[in-house]
Design an enzyme around this catalytic site. Structure first.
Site, short mmCIF file in Angstrom:
data_model
loop_
_atom_site.label_atom_id
_atom_site.label_comp_id
_atom_site.label_asym_id
_atom_site.label_seq_id
_atom_site.Cartn_x
_atom_site.Cartn_y
_atom_site.Cartn_z
CB THR A 135 -0.92 0.00 1.24
OG1 THR A 135 -1.87 -1.03 1.07
CG2 THR A 135 -1.66 1.30 1.42
CB THR A 178 0.03 -4.26 6.18
OG1 THR A 178 -1.19 -4.15 5.45
CG2 THR A 178 0.68 -2.90 6.30
CB THR A 190 -3.51 -21.89 20.32
OG1 THR A 190 -4.76 -21.33 20.75
CG2 THR A 190 -2.40 -20.91 20.63
N1 ASP Z 1 -2.90 -5.43 0.11
C1 ASP Z 1 -1.84 -4.61 0.63
C2 ASP Z 1 -0.59 -5.47 0.69
O1 ASP Z 1 -0.42 -6.22 1.58
C3 ASP Z 1 -2.18 -4.08 1.97
C4 ASP Z 1 -1.13 -3.16 2.59
O2 ASP Z 1 -0.03 -3.02 2.16
O3 ASP Z 1 -1.47 -2.53 3.63
O4 ASP Z 1 0.23 -5.41 -0.15
#
Ligand code: ASP
Length: 336
Positions: A13, A90, A271
């Site tokens: 992102t 992320t 878990t």
């Molecule tokens: N879909 C994006 C990724 O993981 C989300 C992000 O970067 O926050 O590349």
């Protein structure tokens, strides 16, 4: 002399732009966004070079191949820089941070993963602060491990979990306290950091591994999973209830696990609870796992377990030994 950091942009992102089908990374765009951040030229900031990967990826598309690419960039430039910042989507950052923690043996420099929830092209992006603080940490000389900085804390890479799909404090480390807390100052918690390594820095590369993760739910029909529990599968991670509990009603999971272990498949018990540990045998409903020879993942995240299996299989550890290695603490990823 100013410290030097290598910044690796893999996608995610932070450098994405809007397209007709949603946000996507754009080649060559991120360097322009970085150039707009005047604070990066402040004399108290380290110098840095940017390496942009091609193709740039949404991290949903990251595989072991990009883990190898990141590890190989670090290997190639290890002596030139004081630290590394990896800009990454992320969604799978916790997996990549876990993977790199195993691949980079005797790491003596900071490797800091970061990214953002809001792209740099948008107002209120969290990218700028995450980049500035990650660069400072990477230049600090205080960290000798793979870590993840997001929001206001630095956490161990192989303890990280993405906990929020839209919050700016997107990551947590539910089973290990932060390595550093970032407020007015960056406060490093020395006793929680891994010490300087004793041996020589080595990089291990990953290979494709045949594994499956099964998340249990009440009423799960295990017969549907029987076809995947074959000799073709190297490892099976079970995301169990609570302390490692599974249903043991007739014809449920235990016979399937016994078959998997007979086939030489390593079975690892994690878990579903983000916080806490697996304790096989604490309840009758987990004792069959222990008897069958399944390994406990203790308080390791599923992300770390996936990366660790990939690492062990790639290193050529014999199938029947993988379960016991999984229970050992290799890079600070679990506690007994
Ligand atoms: N879909 C994006 C990724 O993981 C989300 C992000 O970067 O926050 O590349």
């Amino acid at each position: 002399m100013r410290k030097k950091v290598c910044m690796i942009y893999t996608g995610g992102t932070i450098g994405m732009v809007p397209t007709e089908s949603g946000f996507a990374p754009k080649k060559g765009y991120f360097a322009g966004e970085l150039a707009k951040i005047a604070d990066l030229k402040d004399p108290s900031m380290p110098e840095f070079d940017l390496i942009e990967y091609d193709p740039l990826l949404d991290s949903s598309n990251i595989t072991f191949e990009q883990w190898n690419q990141m590890a190989s960039t670090i290997k190639e430039h290890y002596d030139e820089y004081d630290g590394f910042v990896i800009l990454h989507g992320t969604d799978t950052m916790a997996y990549s941070a876990s993977a790199l923690s195993f691949m980079l043996e005797n790491l003596d420099k900071p490797v800091i993963f970061t990214g953002s929830q809001i792209p740099m092209c948008n107002l209120r992006s969290d990218g700028k602060d995450n980049i500035i603080t990650s660069l400072l940490i990477a230049a600090s000389g205080r960290v000798h491990e793979v870590a993840l900085f997001f929001g206001h804390s630095l956490i161990r890479g192989n303890r990280a979990m993405k906990m929020s799909s839209d919050g700016l404090i997107a990551f947590e480390s539910p089973n290990y306290p932060p390595l550093a807390t970032v407020g007015i100052d960056i406060e490093y918690h020395e006793s929680r950091l891994l010490p300087h390594p004793k041996g020589r820095f080595r990089v291990h590369f990953m290979k494709p591994v045949r594994m499956a993760v099964i998340k249990l739910f009440p009423g799960i029909q295990f017969d549907l999973f029987a076809p995947i529990v074959s000799e073709n599968i190297d490892a099976l991670i079970l995301e169990t209830f609570g302390t490692g509990n599974i249903p043991n009603y007739a014809n449920s999971l235990p016979p399937l696990i016994e078959k998997a272990i007979e086939n030489g498949t390593s079975v690892i018990v994690c878990t579903q609870c983000p916080q806490g540990t697996v304790r096989l045998g604490a309840y009758e409903v987990s004792s069959s796992l222990e008897k069958a020879g399944a390994a406990s993942g203790y308080n390791m995240t599923t992300e770390a377990a996936v990366a660790k299996i990939c690492y062990l299989v790639s290193r050529g550890i014999e199938r029947h030994l993988i379960a016991s290695y999984m229970e050992d603490d290799l890079r600070g990823e679990l506690d007994h």
